[in-house]
Design a protein around this motif. Structure first.
Motif, PDB file in Angstrom:
ATOM      1  N   VAL A  43      -6.451   0.640  10.413  1.00  9.95           N
ATOM      2  CA  VAL A  43      -7.789   0.647  11.001  1.00  9.95           C
ATOM      3  C   VAL A  43      -7.875   1.780  12.030  1.00  9.95           C
ATOM      4  O   VAL A  43      -7.073   1.861  12.942  1.00  9.95           O
ATOM      5  CB  VAL A  43      -8.094  -0.702  11.688  1.00  9.95           C
ATOM      6  CG1 VAL A  43      -9.427  -0.635  12.429  1.00  9.95           C
ATOM      7  CG2 VAL A  43      -8.101  -1.837  10.669  1.00  9.95           C
ATOM      8  N   GLY A  44      -8.838   2.656  11.878  1.00  7.99           N
ATOM      9  CA  GLY A  44      -8.986   3.765  12.821  1.00  7.99           C
ATOM     10  C   GLY A  44      -7.727   4.605  12.927  1.00  7.99           C
ATOM     11  O   GLY A  44      -7.198   4.805  14.026  1.00  7.99           O
ATOM     12  N   PRO A  45      -7.192   5.107  11.784  1.00 10.22           N
ATOM     13  CA  PRO A  45      -5.919   5.840  11.833  1.00 10.22           C
ATOM     14  C   PRO A  45      -6.010   7.113  12.667  1.00 10.22           C
ATOM     15  O   PRO A  45      -7.059   7.753  12.746  1.00 10.22           O
ATOM     16  CB  PRO A  45      -5.640   6.161  10.358  1.00 10.22           C
ATOM     17  CG  PRO A  45      -6.979   6.145   9.704  1.00 10.22           C
ATOM     18  CD  PRO A  45      -7.769   5.097  10.431  1.00 10.22           C
ATOM     19  N   VAL A  66       7.037   7.257  12.313  1.00 12.53           N
ATOM     20  CA  VAL A  66       6.115   8.288  11.835  1.00 12.53           C
ATOM     21  C   VAL A  66       6.930   9.378  11.160  1.00 12.53           C
ATOM     22  O   VAL A  66       7.764  10.031  11.795  1.00 12.53           O
ATOM     23  CB  VAL A  66       5.294   8.880  12.998  1.00 12.53           C
ATOM     24  CG1 VAL A  66       4.256   9.867  12.477  1.00 12.53           C
ATOM     25  CG2 VAL A  66       4.623   7.762  13.798  1.00 12.53           C
ATOM     26  N   ARG A  67       6.658   9.579   9.850  1.00 16.11           N
ATOM     27  CA  ARG A  67       7.477  10.503   9.059  1.00 16.11           C
ATOM     28  C   ARG A  67       6.572  11.500   8.331  1.00 16.11           C
ATOM     29  O   ARG A  67       5.866  11.147   7.398  1.00 16.11           O
ATOM     30  CB  ARG A  67       8.324   9.713   8.061  1.00 16.11           C
ATOM     31  CG  ARG A  67       9.196   8.670   8.748  1.00 16.11           C
ATOM     32  CD  ARG A  67      10.074   7.909   7.793  1.00 16.11           C
ATOM     33  NE  ARG A  67      10.893   6.931   8.516  1.00 16.11           N
ATOM     34  CZ  ARG A  67      11.894   6.248   7.977  1.00 16.11           C
ATOM     35  NH1 ARG A  67      12.201   6.435   6.705  1.00 16.11           N
ATOM     36  NH2 ARG A  67      12.584   5.381   8.702  1.00 16.11           N
ATOM     37  N   PRO A  68       6.585  12.773   8.769  1.00 17.27           N
ATOM     38  CA  PRO A  68       5.739  13.784   8.122  1.00 17.27           C
ATOM     39  C   PRO A  68       6.082  13.902   6.635  1.00 17.27           C
ATOM     40  O   PRO A  68       7.252  13.789   6.236  1.00 17.27           O
ATOM     41  CB  PRO A  68       6.087  15.073   8.875  1.00 17.27           C
ATOM     42  CG  PRO A  68       6.616  14.608  10.200  1.00 17.27           C
ATOM     43  CD  PRO A  68       7.331  13.316   9.923  1.00 17.27           C
ATOM     44  N   LYS A  74      -2.126  11.355   4.083  1.00 20.54           N
ATOM     45  CA  LYS A  74      -1.578  12.473   3.317  1.00 20.54           C
ATOM     46  C   LYS A  74      -0.661  13.354   4.168  1.00 20.54           C
ATOM     47  O   LYS A  74       0.175  14.094   3.649  1.00 20.54           O
ATOM     48  CB  LYS A  74      -2.718  13.326   2.753  1.00 20.54           C
ATOM     49  CG  LYS A  74      -3.512  12.662   1.633  1.00 20.54           C
ATOM     50  CD  LYS A  74      -4.587  13.591   1.104  1.00 20.54           C
ATOM     51  CE  LYS A  74      -5.362  12.945  -0.042  1.00 20.54           C
ATOM     52  NZ  LYS A  74      -6.431  13.838  -0.570  1.00 20.54           N
ATOM     53  N   LEU A  75      -0.829  13.275   5.498  1.00 17.03           N
ATOM     54  CA  LEU A  75      -0.030  14.099   6.402  1.00 17.03           C
ATOM     55  C   LEU A  75       1.304  13.457   6.757  1.00 17.03           C
ATOM     56  O   LEU A  75       2.277  14.162   7.035  1.00 17.03           O
ATOM     57  CB  LEU A  75      -0.811  14.392   7.684  1.00 17.03           C
ATOM     58  CG  LEU A  75      -2.124  15.154   7.518  1.00 17.03           C
ATOM     59  CD1 LEU A  75      -2.823  15.300   8.859  1.00 17.03           C
ATOM     60  CD2 LEU A  75      -1.853  16.515   6.887  1.00 17.03           C
ATOM     61  N   SER A 125       0.813  -1.213   0.000  1.00 18.21           N
ATOM     62  CA  SER A 125       0.000   0.000   0.000  1.00 18.21           C
ATOM     63  C   SER A 125       0.847   1.263   0.000  1.00 18.21           C
ATOM     64  O   SER A 125       0.400   2.310  -0.470  1.00 18.21           O
ATOM     65  CB  SER A 125      -0.942  -0.001   1.212  1.00 18.21           C
ATOM     66  OG  SER A 125      -0.194  -0.144   2.403  1.00 18.21           O
ATOM     67  N   TRP A 126       2.071   1.224   0.540  1.00 19.45           N
ATOM     68  CA  TRP A 126       2.927   2.410   0.540  1.00 19.45           C
ATOM     69  C   TRP A 126       3.598   2.606  -0.815  1.00 19.45           C
ATOM     70  O   TRP A 126       3.903   3.717  -1.212  1.00 19.45           O
ATOM     71  CB  TRP A 126       3.985   2.300   1.634  1.00 19.45           C
ATOM     72  CG  TRP A 126       3.413   2.293   3.021  1.00 19.45           C
ATOM     73  CD1 TRP A 126       3.424   1.242   3.891  1.00 19.45           C
ATOM     74  CD2 TRP A 126       2.750   3.357   3.713  1.00 19.45           C
ATOM     75  NE1 TRP A 126       2.808   1.587   5.068  1.00 19.45           N
ATOM     76  CE2 TRP A 126       2.389   2.886   4.990  1.00 19.45           C
ATOM     77  CE3 TRP A 126       2.427   4.661   3.373  1.00 19.45           C
ATOM     78  CZ2 TRP A 126       1.721   3.667   5.920  1.00 19.45           C
ATOM     79  CZ3 TRP A 126       1.762   5.442   4.305  1.00 19.45           C
ATOM     80  CH2 TRP A 126       1.418   4.952   5.564  1.00 19.45           C
TER      81      TRP A 126
END
Length: 262
Positions: A193-195, A259-261, A200-201, A22-23
């Motif tokens: 699930v339930g992000p 987690v990478r903006p 997009k962020l 998916s990425w």
């Protein structure tokens, strides 16, 4: 697309196009890969012994992506780290292009009769009817693995949600797979699930997944209650309780996110 993987030998497998991630459309989605590793552990166990050791915990460390446009072949190297009569630790190194992509450690445990003690304090899982119509993860532009999953999901707030999932395809072509391995081939999708935030962020792929399984799931659908949490320095945690089709809890997972903006 007959299955997510095709066995080429006892230690070599081919990745089907349905495993694309998916990425990135070129990389393998790690979810079915983790299910394949669980199946490899169980096949190795059954080849060595017949006393019914059961998979209780499996921890996967994800070393990197697998570009299936360069090579669609993966190899598995299995070794016993801690042999035992009632408890055993097995390691699987899954390689792609001669580099380790996933390193897994699985605890196998002797079964005991505890049906009279079985139960859980976990909250009940909402039914699929309560969640309404199917809700694809990637919408109309879905491709690869996420497009092969039936899903009902709902969220009550950012970072918390429920989902029912069912894969369309068998894990391995022409080969029976346990209900546990089949379920473990889907659970990595819990990260979506339930992000907590919209993708997009930021991107938030997981670097690992640890699954604890205390019962073999029944039925085709796998239920998730998932919570996502991010810290202030680029790390996150996704946690899920797992339910079988009857709504009975059978395990849980934790995933560490980077987690990478964007």
């Amino acid at each position: 697309m007959p299955a997510y993987f095709q066995r080429l030998s006892s230690e070599r497998f081919r990745i089907d196009d349905a495993v694309r991630g998916s990425w990135s459309p070129n990389d393998a989605h790690i979810a079915p890969v983790l299910g394949l590793i669980a199946h490899i552990v169980e096949c190795h166990r059954d080849h060595r012994r017949s006393d019914g050791l059961q998979l209780g915990r499996i921890a996967y460390d994800i070393f990197g992506t697998m570009d299936t446009t360069v090579s669609d072949i993966i190899d598995a190297d299995v070794r016993i780290v801690r042999p035992g009569r009632t408890i055993e630790l097995v390691e699987v190194a899954l390689t792609h292009r001669d580099r380790i992509s996933v390193l897994a450690h699985a605890w196998l445990m002797h079964p005991y009769e505890t049906a009279h003690l079985a139960g859980s304090g976990a909250p009940p899982m909402p039914s699929r009817d309560a969640m309404g119509a199917e809700s694809p993860m990637a919408g109309d532009k879905s491709f690869g693995f996420v497009s092969t999953i039936d899903m009902h999901r709902m969220s009550d707030k950012p970072g918390h949600g429920w989902a029912w999932m069912r894969p369309h395809l068998p894990l391995l072509e022409g080969e029976p797979v346990s209900a546990t391995a089949r379920a473990l081939g889907v659970v990595d999708v819990a990260n979506g699930v339930g992000p907590l935030i919209h993708p997009k962020l930021a991107t938030y792929p997981n670097i690992d997944l640890t699954a604890h399984v205390f019962a073999e799931p029944k039925g085709q659908w796998i239920g998730f209650e998932t919570t996502a949490s991010f810290g202030p320095t680029g790390m996150g945690l996704t946690s899920s309780m797992l339910y079988d089709e009857e709504g009975t809890p059978f395990g849980g997972i934790h995933q560490m996110n980077t987690v990478r903006p964007r």
